[in-house]
Design a protein around this motif. Sequence first.
Motif, PDB file in Angstrom:
ATOM      1  N   ARG A   3     -40.704  60.015  29.698  1.00 60.66           N
ATOM      2  CA  ARG A   3     -40.081  59.076  29.666  1.00 60.66           C
ATOM      3  C   ARG A   3     -39.359  59.219  30.933  1.00 60.66           C
ATOM      4  NH1 ARG A   3     -40.068  54.900  26.015  1.00 60.66           N
ATOM      5  NH2 ARG A   3     -41.111  55.804  24.026  1.00 60.66           N
ATOM      6  N   ASP A 125     -44.427  51.495  28.800  1.00 65.48           N
ATOM      7  CA  ASP A 125     -42.907  52.286  27.792  1.00 65.48           C
ATOM      8  C   ASP A 125     -42.663  53.136  27.962  1.00 65.48           C
ATOM      9  OD1 ASP A 125     -43.684  50.331  25.517  1.00 65.48           O
ATOM     10  OD2 ASP A 125     -44.669  51.797  24.171  1.00 65.48           O
ATOM     11  N   TYR A 360     -44.148  56.065  17.409  1.00 66.68           N
ATOM     12  CA  TYR A 360     -43.824  56.266  19.566  1.00 66.68           C
ATOM     13  C   TYR A 360     -43.956  57.572  19.186  1.00 66.68           C
ATOM     14  CZ  TYR A 360     -43.912  51.272  18.224  1.00 66.68           C
ATOM     15  OH  TYR A 360     -43.354  50.080  18.002  1.00 66.68           O
ATOM     16  N   ILE A 366     -41.928  56.074  12.378  1.00 70.12           N
ATOM     17  CA  ILE A 366     -41.226  54.529  12.775  1.00 70.12           C
ATOM     18  C   ILE A 366     -42.432  54.093  11.156  1.00 70.12           C
ATOM     19  CG2 ILE A 366     -41.576  52.435  13.458  1.00 70.12           C
ATOM     20  CD1 ILE A 366     -39.806  54.439  14.941  1.00 70.12           C
ATOM     21  N   THR A 386     -33.162  44.937  11.279  1.00 67.25           N
ATOM     22  CA  THR A 386     -33.517  45.157  12.676  1.00 67.25           C
ATOM     23  C   THR A 386     -33.667  46.632  13.045  1.00 67.25           C
ATOM     24  OG1 THR A 386     -32.121  43.976  13.661  1.00 67.25           O
ATOM     25  CG2 THR A 386     -32.061  45.708  15.264  1.00 67.25           C
ATOM     26  N   GLY A 387     -34.578  47.207  13.950  1.00 68.96           N
ATOM     27  CA  GLY A 387     -35.623  48.171  14.434  1.00 68.96           C
ATOM     28  C   GLY A 387     -36.050  48.681  13.281  1.00 68.96           C
ATOM     29  N   ALA A 388     -36.186  47.503  11.903  1.00 69.97           N
ATOM     30  CA  ALA A 388     -36.988  48.446  10.613  1.00 69.97           C
ATOM     31  C   ALA A 388     -38.685  48.852  10.824  1.00 69.97           C
ATOM     32  CB  ALA A 388     -37.100  47.527  10.022  1.00 69.97           C
ATOM     33  N   GLY A 389     -38.829  48.273  11.916  1.00 72.28           N
ATOM     34  CA  GLY A 389     -40.672  48.871  12.351  1.00 72.28           C
ATOM     35  C   GLY A 389     -41.779  47.348  11.991  1.00 72.28           C
ATOM     36  N   LYS A 390     -41.409  46.081  12.152  1.00 67.13           N
ATOM     37  CA  LYS A 390     -41.479  45.271  11.795  1.00 67.13           C
ATOM     38  C   LYS A 390     -42.758  44.399  12.660  1.00 67.13           C
ATOM     39  CE  LYS A 390     -38.566  42.468  11.236  1.00 67.13           C
ATOM     40  NZ  LYS A 390     -36.858  43.605  11.524  1.00 67.13           N
ATOM     41  N   THR A 391     -42.332  44.709  14.214  1.00 70.43           N
ATOM     42  CA  THR A 391     -42.946  44.152  15.033  1.00 70.43           C
ATOM     43  C   THR A 391     -43.926  45.586  15.413  1.00 70.43           C
ATOM     44  OG1 THR A 391     -40.930  42.799  16.547  1.00 70.43           O
ATOM     45  CG2 THR A 391     -42.960  44.381  17.835  1.00 70.43           C
ATOM     46  N   THR A 392     -43.446  46.920  14.507  1.00 70.09           N
ATOM     47  CA  THR A 392     -44.386  47.372  15.313  1.00 70.09           C
ATOM     48  C   THR A 392     -45.940  47.534  13.973  1.00 70.09           C
ATOM     49  OG1 THR A 392     -42.701  49.566  15.805  1.00 70.09           O
ATOM     50  CG2 THR A 392     -44.565  50.869  14.992  1.00 70.09           C
ATOM     51  N   GLN A 432     -42.194  38.358  20.661  1.00 71.27           N
ATOM     52  CA  GLN A 432     -40.768  38.513  20.695  1.00 71.27           C
ATOM     53  C   GLN A 432     -39.859  38.277  22.313  1.00 71.27           C
ATOM     54  OE1 GLN A 432     -38.429  41.801  19.372  1.00 71.27           O
ATOM     55  NE2 GLN A 432     -37.844  40.563  18.092  1.00 71.27           N
ATOM     56  N   HIS A 544     -35.990  36.153  10.929  1.00 72.61           N
ATOM     57  CA  HIS A 544     -34.805  36.866  11.255  1.00 72.61           C
ATOM     58  C   HIS A 544     -34.531  35.591  10.387  1.00 72.61           C
ATOM     59  CE1 HIS A 544     -34.260  40.546  12.048  1.00 72.61           C
ATOM     60  NE2 HIS A 544     -35.020  40.291  13.122  1.00 72.61           N
TER      61      HIS A 544
END
Length: 594
Positions: A3, A125, A360, A366, A386-392, A432, A544
């Motif tokens: 990164r 990213d 990632y 994830i 939050t951050g659980a991996g839904k969008t993933t 999102q 949510h």
Amino acid sequence: MARNKFDVDEELEQEFNWSHYKRLAQYVKPYKSPILKALFVIILANVAGMLGPYFTKIAIDEVIPQGNLTLLMQLSVFFLISLLVIGWCMRYRIYAITEIGQDILKDMRYSIFEHLQRLPFSYFDNRPHGKILIRVVNYINTLSDLLSNGLINLISDIFNVIITLVFMFFIDVKLTLYSLLLLPILFVMVMVIKNKQRKAYQVLSNKQSNLNAYIHESISGIKITQSFAREEENYQIFNEVSEEYRTSWMKAVKVQFLLWPGVQNISVMTTCLIYFVGIRQLGVDVTTGTLIAFIGYINNFWNPVINIGNFYNSLITATAYLERIFETMDEVPDIQDEPDAQILPSIKGTVDFEHVTFRYEEGKNILNDVSFHISQGQSIALVGPTGAGKTTIINLLSRFYDVNEGSVKVDGFDVREVTLSSLRTQMGVMLQDTFVFSGTILDNIRYGKLDATEEEVIEAAKVVRAHEFIKDLKDGYHTVVEERGSTLSAGQRQLISFARALLADPKILILDEATSSIDTKTEELLQEGLQQLLKGRTSFIIAHRLSTIKNSSQIFYVEGGRIAEAGTHDELMAQRGLYHHLYQSQYDLLQVTD
Ligand SMILES: Nc1ncnc2c1ncn2[C@@H]1O[C@H](COP(=O)(O)OP(=O)(O)OP(=O)(O)O)[C@@H](O)[C@H]1O
């Protein structure tokens, strides 16, 4: 690549090699014919330029001593014609080479932009967007001079040197050899400076990139900066980054301009040498006319040599930028069509995750061994912390990233085995971070289906209840909005993105926090329209606000890289587990706020 932050210099992943120039030549190749035309004109100007000193020599040595006025007049007319030819050629040359140079740059810019469009999320990213931007615009622009003036001038200068040398040898061999005596010193200088210069420009390009990245980031985050009154701090950071850029610029220029005075000195020394040798030989084997013509030719000879030296200089400078440009073009999209990828036929909408593990970054899974089956037409809600991996999960379904283990299947087809375009055109995705492009509202809704009629756009907008606010705008659907939709409210932007996703008439609809900024009243209306629309389509909804997903066919509670609970709202409530707890806490919160 690791990164990268705005103040971290980018490593050069690919070292420069001479084949980069070969690649550059590929961009020049299509313009062979206009280049040849321009060259012809340039050579014509050069030849016309050669005649001046020669006419002067004849006039001084022969015509004036003979007192032949007619011949002198004739020579003057020829001289005038040669000047007119030079003038016309110069005009043509400036226009033609600028056009060729700009065309080549346009092609290169297109290549890099086209490639960028295909690079996966992971590429973006990993680096500040300002550092990507600078490659497409500024770095390519730095090649402008090299490809327009530089390239053609180089060829013309080489011709010029050759033609001048021919004239010089023709007039006096000995003086010509004296003129070439100091040339080797120039070659040694060029060789010594070359590496230093390239390194200095690599550093400069890095600092330029950092500055660009910081400016880009600052503009994108301006609202946050001003809300937190962080301006002073930012001035300081900007000053530091800008100072680094200035210092590296000064260093690079210092190295680059070592060559220029060197070449000038050598050229002056050569002229002195010719005067010295010429005057001593005057009347022996050098005539006055020859000496005067020779001084003219020395300039004709050294000017292009200086230009060639400068071209070499620009080439070395441009190398630092070329490396970056080709590095971007060589970036292999890790998400791309396999050579034998097939076109995904029109799908029904079943989805299978089979033992999917995804990360990632190395060492941080994830998703861990996630499996589920979704039948055609089901609506699936993904909930969880939050951050659980839904969008993933939905990112993997659209193949924005590839799984590390297991597989994702749509209608039984592994998403890696079908073409990206046939997969993605059958999915309507509303991410999102809703993005509104600069243009009209109509264009924005039409984004995923360019041939949609205005009626279809309005229909989609009505379903998602966007029509009400759009029709009240100054120009209705033709109202122009700015990039990111800064003149719209967050909820309005969501409604537009919603309409955009629906218009594409997808078999699988993905809605990530699609209604988070929409007021509850509009949302209720929207849900009604949506229920009709979801009929027969498979949908994934991340929300949510649990009240919005109660009616889903299945609810997945995602936590700790797996699906911790799955079932309908009633089933999960009856289990009294994680979902029940989450629902209850939201419910309690609502009671308190009421
Ligand atoms: N591009 C990325 N590179 C590295 N890590 C990432 C990237 N995107 C997300 N993550 C990490 O992956 C995890 C899951 O992110 P994801 O966006 O899927 O969560 P989510 O459940 O959708 O969260 P939210 O409800 O907040 O939207 C997070 O820990 C996040 O930090």
